[in-house]
Every structure is written in C-alpha cells, then in structure tokens.
Write an enzyme that holds these catalytic residues in place. Structure first.
Site, PDB file in Angstrom:
ATOM      1  N   CYS A   1       0.839  -1.196   0.000  1.00  0.00           N
ATOM      2  CA  CYS A   1       0.000   0.000   0.000  1.00  0.00           C
ATOM      3  C   CYS A   1       0.877   1.250   0.000  1.00  0.00           C
ATOM      4  O   CYS A   1       2.100   1.178   0.050  1.00  0.00           O
ATOM      5  CB  CYS A   1      -0.929   0.017   1.214  1.00  0.00           C
ATOM      6  SG  CYS A   1      -0.032   0.121   2.782  1.00  0.00           S
TER       7      CYS A   1
ATOM      8  N   CYS B   1       3.411   1.628   2.760  1.00  0.00           N
ATOM      9  CA  CYS B   1       4.663   0.899   2.514  1.00  0.00           C
ATOM     10  C   CYS B   1       5.607   1.754   1.679  1.00  0.00           C
ATOM     11  O   CYS B   1       6.808   1.828   1.947  1.00  0.00           O
ATOM     12  CB  CYS B   1       4.384  -0.408   1.782  1.00  0.00           C
ATOM     13  SG  CYS B   1       3.322  -1.561   2.668  1.00  0.00           S
TER      14      CYS B   1
ATOM     15  N   CYS C   1      47.677 -10.784 -15.637  1.00  0.00           N
ATOM     16  CA  CYS C   1      48.298 -10.523 -14.340  1.00  0.00           C
ATOM     17  C   CYS C   1      47.281  -9.949 -13.372  1.00  0.00           C
ATOM     18  O   CYS C   1      46.126  -9.704 -13.736  1.00  0.00           O
ATOM     19  CB  CYS C   1      49.477  -9.566 -14.480  1.00  0.00           C
ATOM     20  SG  CYS C   1      48.996  -7.899 -14.965  1.00  0.00           S
TER      21      CYS C   1
ATOM     22  N   CYS D   1      45.380  -6.824 -14.369  1.00  0.00           N
ATOM     23  CA  CYS D   1      44.237  -7.065 -15.258  1.00  0.00           C
ATOM     24  C   CYS D   1      42.981  -7.351 -14.438  1.00  0.00           C
ATOM     25  O   CYS D   1      41.890  -6.868 -14.744  1.00  0.00           O
ATOM     26  CB  CYS D   1      44.519  -8.245 -16.190  1.00  0.00           C
ATOM     27  SG  CYS D   1      45.983  -8.069 -17.203  1.00  0.00           S
TER      28      CYS D   1
ATOM     29  N   ASP E   1      26.509 -34.282  15.034  1.00  0.00           N
ATOM     30  CA  ASP E   1      25.202 -34.850  15.342  1.00  0.00           C
ATOM     31  C   ASP E   1      25.377 -36.373  15.445  1.00  0.00           C
ATOM     32  O   ASP E   1      26.340 -36.929  14.906  1.00  0.00           O
ATOM     33  CB  ASP E   1      24.225 -34.488  14.231  1.00  0.00           C
ATOM     34  CG  ASP E   1      22.874 -35.151  14.409  1.00  0.00           C
ATOM     35  OD1 ASP E   1      22.329 -35.079  15.521  1.00  0.00           O
ATOM     36  OD2 ASP E   1      22.395 -35.760  13.437  1.00  0.00           O
TER      37      ASP E   1
ATOM     38  N   ASP F   1      23.025 -33.792   9.382  1.00  0.00           N
ATOM     39  CA  ASP F   1      22.382 -34.280   8.157  1.00  0.00           C
ATOM     40  C   ASP F   1      20.895 -34.008   8.080  1.00  0.00           C
ATOM     41  O   ASP F   1      20.300 -34.137   7.014  1.00  0.00           O
ATOM     42  CB  ASP F   1      22.599 -35.792   8.028  1.00  0.00           C
ATOM     43  CG  ASP F   1      21.734 -36.573   9.011  1.00  0.00           C
ATOM     44  OD1 ASP F   1      21.648 -36.152  10.195  1.00  0.00           O
ATOM     45  OD2 ASP F   1      21.150 -37.590   8.614  1.00  0.00           O
TER      46      ASP F   1
END
Length: 832
Positions: free
Chosen positions: A28, A31, A95, A98, A515, A714
C-alpha cells in the site's frame, strides 16, 4: 502508485548516478512512504521515488554511495530487495593488474553490488540489484576495459577447446620468436661464448650490416609474436591503468628504440654510449612467451577436476516414449521420461528405478569405490556408471537440476571465490605497476646522473631490467590457482566446498561438533545382537520373533523383520497378537506361544533371566536396550536393536584427534545412550537430550570454551546449528535443507571425509602462503638487484634477458607449487 513526496528533480542538472532498487513486500501507499523515508536516511541518497506498481525505487546517489547500505535500509524497514547473479568468462587477462581493471570496470555499472574476478579460472562472478544490468552491458564494460567476455554457461562447453587453441597460438608464437631471436642472440652475444667470434663477424659482416640484420630480426620479433604485448600494454598506459603487458612493452620497446637510434643515428648519442640491445628486446619477448606458454599449460591442469566432472555428462539418452525406444540428445530428456540404461553405460540424469536391478559405480561423485546395489524404488544419479544389469528408471531431475550439475556449480563457485587473504594482494597490486614504473624511471635517472661511463647505456639496461623483472603475474596467480586445485582435489575426495571462504575458515576450527543420528550412526535401527541359548536355533528364533513383529510399524519391529528378510526366512502369520504398551508383545505362531519384551515384562510374567545376565550387562554398557524372547514359557534368546555406528566413524574420530582437534557430540537422544557411544568412540564432550534450538546454544558454549567450531549434521533439525557454526558441514546423503544451510558438503556420508576436508583446507592455505611468500619475496629481493644495487660493491648487473627469464619462471613456479595439491592424499592414506 507512485509517491509524489520526493520526485526526481528535472530542473537542475543531475550529479552522481541513478540506480533502480527492486522492493519486495509492499502492499500500500504506507509501505511506499516507509521505504522512501528509510532510503532517504541513507547517507549519499539525493532523491528516492518508490513505485508500488512495478515494485521498484528510482534513486539518485552520490558516486561513493554503497549499495549494500541501501539494501540494508530496505531490510530494516521490513521489506526485501532482489539480486541477480552473473558469471562471465574473461579472455585476455595476464596478471593481477588485469584483474583489478576488470573488477573496477564492472563495479562502475549501476546496480552492481560486487564483482570478483579470478585470474586462474579466467572468470568473473557479479552480483547486482535485479533489473539494473544484463549480460550484454557487463560484457560491454569488460570489452571497454580491453578484454573479451562471454557468458560462462555458453563458454564452458567450449572451454577446453578455447584453452587448447590459446596454447597452440602461444606455441606457434614462441617457436617463431625463438627462430628469429636465435640469430640476433648469436650475432650479439656469441663473442662472450666463442673466442674470436667477434673479430670474425666484424671482418665478414661489418658493424653496419651486423646491426642491420639484428634490427630486421628484432623488429620482426617485437612487432610479430610480441605484438600481443604492445596491443594490450600501450592502450593500458593511455588509460592510466598499466599492467604486466605495459611493463613488457615499455621494456622491450625501450631497448629496441635505443638500439634503432644507435644503429641509424648514432651521432645523437653521447660518446661511448653507442651500443645496441636488439638481442635484449628479442630475448625478452621470447622468454615472456615461453613463460606464458608454460603458464597456459599449467593453468589448464588446474581445471582438470571440473573437466572430469563435465566428462561424466553423457551426450544422449535412451528414452521410451509412446511404446518406442529412441536415443535423444540429453537436453531433450524431460522429467517423467522412462530412461533405459544398459550395462557399462553412464546414467544420463537423476531418477528412480522402475524396473531391473544392478550395481552402480558412484565413486566419481562420492569417492566410495564399492558399487552400490540398485533395485526398484532406489535412486540413481546422473554421471554414475551402471555396472552389470539393465535398468529402467523414471527421470526426476534433468538439465541444471541434476545432482552432477549442482556439484559442478558448487565446485566452480568455490574455485571462483576470493578469500580474505586475497585482500592484501589486491591492495598491493592496485599500486604495484605504477610504483614499479616510478622505480624504473628513478633507476634510469640515478644511473644517468651517478653511473660510470657509458652512463646512458647502463641507465637503460637497469631501467629496462626493473620493468621486466617486476611483473605482478605471480602475485595474481598465487591465491586463485591454489583454490582451484585444492577445491578440485577436495571434490575428487567427495568433499564439496559450497563457499570458497570455508576453505580459509575451516582450517581455524578447534572443535568438530557432530550430530549423532545419521551422522555418527547410520540413522536407521538394525538388529545388532541376537544370542540364543544352546537348546534353540538362531534362525528359528529370529523367524518366530519376526513373525510376531511383522505387522508392527515400530522401528524396532521393522529392524527385526528386515534382518529376517535379509536371511530369506519364512514368516508365518501370527495369531492372538497382543501389544503390552511399554513392555512388549505376545502372539501364537504355528501353535507356539511367543513373548518378546523388556526385562520388566519378563519379570512380570515370572521368567528368570539369570542365564543371559552377563550379555544384558554388556549390551547396557554399549548403550543398547536388550529385549528378551520366551518361547513356550522358556527363555530362548536376548536381542538388541540399535542405530549402529557407521563403519568409518571410529577412524574419522581418531583422525580428527590426530589433527589436534576436540570432538564433541550434540544429540537429542537420551544421555545414557549418547554417553555410551561417546565412550565407545573416544568422543571428548557430549551434549545430550538437546532440542534443535538447544544445539545452537551448545555450539556457542563450545566456541566460548575452545574457539571456532565446525558442525557436522544431516537432518532438517540440524539446519540452525549448521548456520550458527563457524563452518557448517552437511552429510550429502542427508536432507536438502541441511545441505543448503551448510558451507561444506560431504558427498559419501562417510565421516572420514571430515578430516579430509580439514586437512585439504590446511594444505590449501599453506600452499597459498607459500605462493604469496615467493611472489612478494621475489619482487622485494630482485627489484633492487635489477636496479643495480649490487653493482657498486660486487660489479653484478642483471641484464634484461635474465630479468625476463626470472619473471617468466616466477609464474610457472607459483602454478607448479599449486599443482602439488593434486597429489594430496586422504588422511587415512597419509601414514601408509
């Protein structure tokens, strides 16, 4: 809707730069106003206009305004901005200077947040605010800086061919230059090696013809094979951004031009200064070309890991469509296609087996040498090799979504990364070439002023030597070549560095936190122990217990049934099945009464357990909960189901201790089981019965006590801890969420990859330090020598030819040192 509170001025001339900032989350006018106010508070923002309809902010900024401060202000206001990532192949860099020039050219474009250029990989990775730039603008900026650029996705397929063409072109130029240089070198320097040669040349050719021949040949060298240095080096001088090519161009042209004057207008030079240095100009070009050629060959080897990964991709796939089987290009395979793979063929894409069974070699992806059995319902990965049976599978992931494509992307991103250690190199090389040119000019002036006769000749020799010897090539290659080779070797060992910075961070880790379930252990309960009393048969007992448990979904029941199925035992249907919550189960199987449960259940039924007391005590010490089996009222066996420790875990813990690290376990399992496993494996510290958010607190405590922490996990519940750790390491067989949260991925799921990752991290950083020491020490030591610092005391003067040879070899040395990482061995092999 557009706010009118801060329109862009049209009446006054604009200064600074205009940038578009994408805004996500506005709904809106309030915002819009909040975002505008947040942006206008940022230092350097002259004007801001936010458009709700296209979700963008048009900004007028001071030239030095940091774009990161704008995105930070948007986030602080409760919204988000959007960025785009680009990757380009850069052709023509030689190099570190560059690298700096290309980065500056890209960073000047509106909306570019960062640009990181890798000399060894010849790539540029660019992050930009979405909607501000496209690939064409980026490539145009590179072109204006004096280099060529191409989209990395398009260039990568032809990368090997391009590098091969570049090597061939350098080889041809080198041979031509060497053939033309050889006569010049012999005519001018032969007298130093062959007595009597100088008088012979003077008698047969005479000085005018001798110098004329040298002029023709040296000119052909300089403006033929050496033209590449002039074409790049002279414009760089004009743009006030000199590079290595500028140093070579100035050095060789200076020697050539002085010699031309001496040859054709010698009267212009002071008495005693009429000498020619055509051989210096020609030899400089030849030796630099030799160094470039050797460097190109070596650089080609640094990318071998990527090339091997790319070679795993097949060109075509056999697909079954509408009842017909036909071979189609890999790009035409679609999700849902039925793909057929014969024995010995590579699996083209990722999928799920629909028909057939085989063993698949996954070693190139996981590092595991043993082929993996595949049958209906199992996952197969593109790039792996089907060994001995035909498979039909449904394609789940194709193109850039396949596991192999993701691995290639991760390795390339890690290889293109810039470590914080590179910041020092960037600062030095930003001013290095101009400083060298100033030193060369000062050297020339001082020798001309203070040097002995012939002062002009000595001044020229020393000035040119400084220009030639002080090339920043070695400094520019020191870090990226080590990163490329190190991350490539790590990938071959099943360790993927998703973020290059993890290479540097991981080596500092003092604690490895692990874990338990799925990391230290297999993550799936198995029948680990079955001891029967003498009067019973083991297979019969297992079949009866599995028959009782076969309809239960409890993990313990599933493990028992799986063990019986593996032995191909027949499982009769149970009758009168009863479950006694928290105690055990009972049933009748083929007329026999079977009771299975914990000790308290057995005691409740009145059975004596003394015969198996010692076994039960041993199982308890191992953190396992024993279950008893009673058949027809008689104690028959004791069994234990547990999540077994992975085969490689004990060796991994031992290797981590060998690297001087503390090992901790953080798990949600009960304290008794956790401590039993810790004792069994020699783990130093245990944090048990921890919830997912508690893992973050545990990591913070470990960091306070011991220093930087790496966490290995995991599961989805490990994601917060992986993000919190100094380095998060995800098991590749785990969840996608865990992998996304981690900086390092262990492909095989074998914990022995953890010490491998640590060891290669340390080896790579050690290699980088060696390279940087050599690159800096080389210049610190040899620039004064080239300037003539040893001449007053020892009469030693470094000729431009020797300077060219030393400079060429410095880059080859750095790359050769980086290539030693290809021989890095897994930790488990290092003491063999």
């Amino acid at each position: 809707m557009t706010s009118s509170n801060s329109p862009l001025s049209s009446g006054e001339p604009e200064s600074g730069r205009r940038v578009q900032l994408p805004i996500i989350g506005m709904s809106c006018a309030s915002c819009v106003r909040r975002v505008e106010q947040a942006l206008l508070k940022v230092s350097g923002v002259q004007q801001a206009t936010v458009n709700l309809a296209n979700e963008k902010a048009e900004l007028q900024l001071d030239d030095d305004t940091l774009l990161e401060s704008l995105t930070g202000a948007v986030v602080k206001a409760g919204y988000q901005s959007r960025t785009e990532q680009f990757e380009l192949a850069i052709i023509g860099m030689s190099c570190a200077s560059c690298v700096g020039r290309v980065e500056k050219a890209l960073q000047k474009l509106p909306g570019v947040l960062s640009a990181s250029v890798n000399l060894a990989a010849e790539t540029a990775q660019i992050a930009a605010l979405a909607g501000n730039v496209d690939e064409q603008q980026l490539m145009a900026a590179v072109s204006q800086a004096g280099y060529e650029a191409a989209p990395r996705s398009a260039e990568r397929d032809d990368d090997t061919a391009r590098r091969a063409r570049e090597q061939q072109a350098l080889k041809r130029s080198l041979w031509l230059s060497a053939l033309l240089t050889a006569p010049v070198f012999v005519l001018e320097m032969g007298a130093h090696f062959v007595p009597g040669m100088h008088p012979w040349i003077m008698d047969t050719l005479g000085r005018p013809l001798n110098w004329g021949i040298q002029f023709v040949l040296a000119t052909l060298v300089l403006f033929g094979p050496g033209l590449r240095f002039l074409r790049h080096g002279l414009p760089a001088l004009w743009w006030a951004a000199p590079d290595m090519n500028s140093l070579v161009a100035m050095g060789s042209l200076s020697a050539w031009a002085y010699s031309v004057v001496a040859t054709f207008a010698g009267g212009w030079l002071p008495q005693g200064s009429r000498h020619v240095y055509f051989e210096a100009a020609a030899v400089i070009v030849t030796l630099i070309l030799l160094g470039r050629y050797l460097e190109a060959r070596a650089k080609g080897r640094t990318g071998e890991a990527i090339q091997r990964l790319l070679s795993l991709q097949v060109i075509t796939a056999r697909v079954k469509r509408n009842g017909d089987t036909k071979e189609v290009p890999l790009a035409q395979v679609r999700v849902g296609d039925s793909v057929l793979v014969r024995p010995g063929e590579r699996v083209p894409v990722d999928g799920t087996v629909q028909d057939g069974s085989s063993y698949v070699d996954e070693s190139m992806l996981t590092g595991e040498p043993v082929p993996v059995a595949k049958t209906v319902g199992d996952e197969v990965v593109g790039g792996t090799i089907n060994k001995n049976g035909a498979l039909s599978f449904e394609a789940n992931k194709v193109g850039g979504d396949t596991f192999l494509a993701q691995i290639i992307r991760m390795v390339e991103q890690a290889q293109g990364a810039k470590l914080s250690i590179q910041a020092l190199v960037d600062k030095v090389t930003a001013v290095f070439v101009p400083v060298v040119m100033a030193i060369a000019a000062l050297t020339f002036v001082l020798w001309l002023w203070l040097g002995p006769s012939p002062a002009l000749s000595l001044a020229l020799i020393n000035g040119v030597a400084v220009l030639i010897i002080a090339c920043p090539c070695a400094m520019g290659l020191a870090t990226p070549t080590s990163i490329m080779v190190g991350t490539g070797r790590a990938a071959e060992l099943g360790v993927l560095f998703r973020k290059g910075q993890a290479l540097q961070t991981l080596r500092n880790a003092r604690v490895i936190a692990l874990d338990k379930t799925g990391t230290l252990t297999k993550g799936q309960p198995e029948l680990t122990d079955l001891q029967v009393l003498p009067e019973f048969d083991e297979n019969e007992v297992l079949a009866l217990v599995a028959a009782v448990e076969q309809h239960s979904e409890h993990p313990i029941a599933e493990a028992i049934v799986a063990a019986a199925t593996k032995k191909k035992l027949s499982l009769p249907e149970p009758e009168q099945f009863k479950s006694h919550s928290g105690l055990g189960v009972s049933a009748t199987v083929e007329g026999r009464q079977i009771e299975v449960g914990a000790d308290r259940y057995m005691k409740q039924l009145g059975h004596q357990l003394d015969a198996l007391a010692d076994t039960a005590e041993q199982l308890a010490r191992e953190g396992k909960s024993p279950l008893y089996v009673v058949i027809d009222g008689q104690l028959a066996a004791i069994i234990a189901v547990a999540d077994p420790v992975k085969e490689g875990t004990p060796a991994a813990i031992k290797a981590l201790h060998g690297l001087g690290l503390k090992v901790a376990m953080i798990t949600g399992d009960n304290r008794h089981t956790a401590r039993a496993i810790a004792r069994q494996l020699g783990i130093d510290e245990v944090e048990a019965e921890v919830m997912p958010d508690g893992k973050v607190d545990a990591l913070q405590r470990l960091r306070e006590q011991h220093g930087p922490v790496a966490f290995v996990g995991d599961g989805i519940n490990d994601a917060p801890a992986l993000a919190e750790a100094d380095v998060g390491m995800a098991i590749g067989t785990g969840t996608d969420i865990a992998i996304e949260a981690a900086e390092v991925v262990l492909m095989s799921g074998d914990l022995r990859a953890v010490p491998n990752a640590l060891a290669i991290s340390r080896a790579t950083l050690r290699n980088i330090r060696q390279n940087l020491f050599w690159a800096f020490a080389y210049n610190v030591c040899l620039i004064p020598v080239a300037a003539g610092a040893l001449y007053p005391g020892f009469g030693i003067q470094l000729s431009p030819m020797l300077a060219a040879g030393a400079m060429a070899m410095s880059s080859v040395f750095v790359i050769g040192n980086a290539l030693r990482l290809k021989k890095f061995r897994a930790v488990s092999q290092q003491k063999q």
